[in-house]
Design an enzyme around this catalytic site. Structure first.
Site, PDB file in Angstrom:
ATOM      1  N   GLU A 100       0.840  -1.204   0.000  1.00 59.78           N
ATOM      2  CA  GLU A 100       0.000   0.000   0.000  1.00 59.78           C
ATOM      3  C   GLU A 100       0.872   1.250   0.000  1.00 59.78           C
ATOM      4  O   GLU A 100       1.901   1.307   0.673  1.00 59.78           O
ATOM      5  CB  GLU A 100      -0.897  -0.015   1.241  1.00 59.78           C
ATOM      6  CG  GLU A 100      -1.908   1.113   1.317  1.00 59.78           C
ATOM      7  CD  GLU A 100      -2.847   0.950   2.506  1.00 59.78           C
ATOM      8  OE1 GLU A 100      -3.299   1.975   3.046  1.00 59.78           O
ATOM      9  OE2 GLU A 100      -3.117  -0.206   2.909  1.00 59.78           O
ATOM     10  N   ASP A 102       0.231   5.359   0.609  1.00 54.64           N
ATOM     11  CA  ASP A 102      -0.796   6.258   1.143  1.00 54.64           C
ATOM     12  C   ASP A 102      -0.437   7.725   1.064  1.00 54.64           C
ATOM     13  O   ASP A 102       0.664   8.128   1.447  1.00 54.64           O
ATOM     14  CB  ASP A 102      -1.035   5.976   2.638  1.00 54.64           C
ATOM     15  CG  ASP A 102      -1.629   4.615   2.913  1.00 54.64           C
ATOM     16  OD1 ASP A 102      -2.199   4.007   1.997  1.00 54.64           O
ATOM     17  OD2 ASP A 102      -1.523   4.163   4.066  1.00 54.64           O
ATOM     18  N   GLU A 104      -2.463  10.699   3.054  1.00 58.67           N
ATOM     19  CA  GLU A 104      -3.562  11.027   3.956  1.00 58.67           C
ATOM     20  C   GLU A 104      -3.453  12.507   4.314  1.00 58.67           C
ATOM     21  O   GLU A 104      -2.430  12.948   4.840  1.00 58.67           O
ATOM     22  CB  GLU A 104      -3.529  10.166   5.221  1.00 58.67           C
ATOM     23  CG  GLU A 104      -3.852   8.698   4.957  1.00 58.67           C
ATOM     24  CD  GLU A 104      -3.815   7.861   6.214  1.00 58.67           C
ATOM     25  OE1 GLU A 104      -4.784   7.127   6.466  1.00 58.67           O
ATOM     26  OE2 GLU A 104      -2.808   7.950   6.956  1.00 58.67           O
ATOM     27  N   TRP A 194      -7.539  10.697  16.158  1.00 58.01           N
ATOM     28  CA  TRP A 194      -6.085  10.808  15.963  1.00 58.01           C
ATOM     29  C   TRP A 194      -5.650  11.869  14.958  1.00 58.01           C
ATOM     30  O   TRP A 194      -4.502  12.315  14.995  1.00 58.01           O
ATOM     31  CB  TRP A 194      -5.507   9.460  15.503  1.00 58.01           C
ATOM     32  CG  TRP A 194      -5.953   9.021  14.129  1.00 58.01           C
ATOM     33  CD1 TRP A 194      -7.055   8.297  13.819  1.00 58.01           C
ATOM     34  CD2 TRP A 194      -5.309   9.300  12.873  1.00 58.01           C
ATOM     35  NE1 TRP A 194      -7.153   8.106  12.460  1.00 58.01           N
ATOM     36  CE2 TRP A 194      -6.089   8.697  11.856  1.00 58.01           C
ATOM     37  CE3 TRP A 194      -4.143   9.983  12.524  1.00 58.01           C
ATOM     38  CZ2 TRP A 194      -5.758   8.777  10.507  1.00 58.01           C
ATOM     39  CZ3 TRP A 194      -3.797  10.062  11.175  1.00 58.01           C
ATOM     40  CH2 TRP A 194      -4.607   9.456  10.188  1.00 58.01           C
ATOM     41  N   ARG A 281       9.704   5.728  19.461  1.00 53.94           N
ATOM     42  CA  ARG A 281       8.865   4.693  18.853  1.00 53.94           C
ATOM     43  C   ARG A 281       9.704   3.531  18.344  1.00 53.94           C
ATOM     44  O   ARG A 281       9.283   2.380  18.408  1.00 53.94           O
ATOM     45  CB  ARG A 281       8.071   5.333  17.704  1.00 53.94           C
ATOM     46  CG  ARG A 281       7.033   4.443  17.073  1.00 53.94           C
ATOM     47  CD  ARG A 281       6.310   5.226  16.002  1.00 53.94           C
ATOM     48  NE  ARG A 281       5.407   4.393  15.215  1.00 53.94           N
ATOM     49  CZ  ARG A 281       4.965   4.708  14.013  1.00 53.94           C
ATOM     50  NH1 ARG A 281       5.343   5.865  13.458  1.00 53.94           N
ATOM     51  NH2 ARG A 281       4.158   3.909  13.350  1.00 53.94           N
TER      52      ARG A 281
END
Length: 294
Positions: A100, A102, A104, A194, A281
């Site tokens: 995929e 993306d 956004e 979010w 992260r």
């Protein structure tokens, strides 16, 4: 069916080449179909509008799937207070191990800039987000958003300016998306858990409907009928001694010098988040970040 590549669709630095492609520049219904919430579609000549209200968003998908090439559409994003909304534009294959690419577009409160989040999934694994601002107001006019994809790289472009490159690094043992045909999709939906300031700003439904507008649908890519097996897709859409596709030309294997300079400028002036730099992260840097030039 393979046809002579139309110069009106080719990237500027391919002028003069005679190669094969599957060129298609058309109105919405020739390439796409509504996916959900048909009553939230508005057609105004060549213009398509998708509406989001407190009942539903809306989305559409391409009628065919493709392997390699370039997909573009012109989008004008939600004006005014768009906080909590997301307008998504992406390519994706099917299944749990899908690939995929993306775009956004993350809405914001009036006067605050839109953020564009890009992501790349390979074999079902994403978590490769980058976020950036834009050098223009994407709610005031239409701008072109494109995905260029071949066996060497995936390039995200805004008005033909590269904002991200995902390079094939299979020689480093890193998987690259090159064997799954992808559909083309877009939608508008509520993501106020979010999308805006980490979910702190919620959608204000008194401003609904939120409207994203589209035109200029272009797909110049290798179409993959359902009847073509996964093993045959790569052969069908790759160049051989008898056929040459424009996306396999040597100059398409990497950015031009001018494009490289554009990418450096975009990242220096507009990048606000890069997963490669998020040590909280990812305490251990993702392996592709260690080798990636961009």
């Amino acid at each position: 069916m393979a046809i002579s590549f139309r110069m009106s669709v080719v990237l500027s630095f391919l002028v003069g080449l005679t190669v094969l492609g599957f060129a298609s520049s058309a109105q919405f219904h020739e390439l796409f179909e509504p996916g959900w919430a048909n009553d939230h579609f508005v057609y105004e000549g060549e213009l398509l509008k998708l509406k989001l209200d407190n009942y539903s968003g809306a989305g559409f998908s391409s009628k065919s799937k493709y392997l390699f090439g370039k997909v573009s559409m012109q989008i004008k994003l939600v004006e005014g207070d768009s906080a909590g909304t997301v307008t998504a534009y992406y390519m994706s294959s099917d299944g749990p191990y899908h690939n995929e690419f993306d775009f956004e577009f993350l809405g914001n409160t009036t006067g605050e800039p839109y953020l564009v989040q890009t992501n790349v999934y390979v074999n079902g694994v994403g978590n490769r987000e980058q976020r950036m601002s834009l050098w223009f107001d994407p709610t005031k006019d239409f701008h072109s958003y494109s995905i260029l994809w071949n066996q060497r790289q995936v390039v995200f472009l805004v008005d033909d300016t590269p904002i991200r490159v995902h390079t094939n690094m299979e020689h480093k043992g890193i998987p690259f998306p090159k064997d799954q045909a992808m559909g083309v999709y877009s939608s508008i939906w509520n993501a106020d858990d979010w999308a805006t300031q980490g979910g702190l700003v919620k959608t204000d439904w008194s401003h609904a409907p939120f409207v994203a507008s589209y035109k200029g649908f272009e797909i110049d890519a290798c179409e993959c009928p359902v009847s073509v097996s996964a093993n045959e897709i790569g052969k069908k859409c790759s160049s051989t001694g008898e056929k040459r596709f424009w996306w396999d030309e040597p100059m398409m294997s990497e950015l031009s010098l001018h494009q490289s300079h554009q990418l450096v400028w975009v990242r220096a002036n507009h990048l606000v988040y890069d997963y490669c730099a998020d040590t909280a992260r990812f305490p251990v840097m993702p392996v592709e970040c260690e080798h990636h030039r961009h």
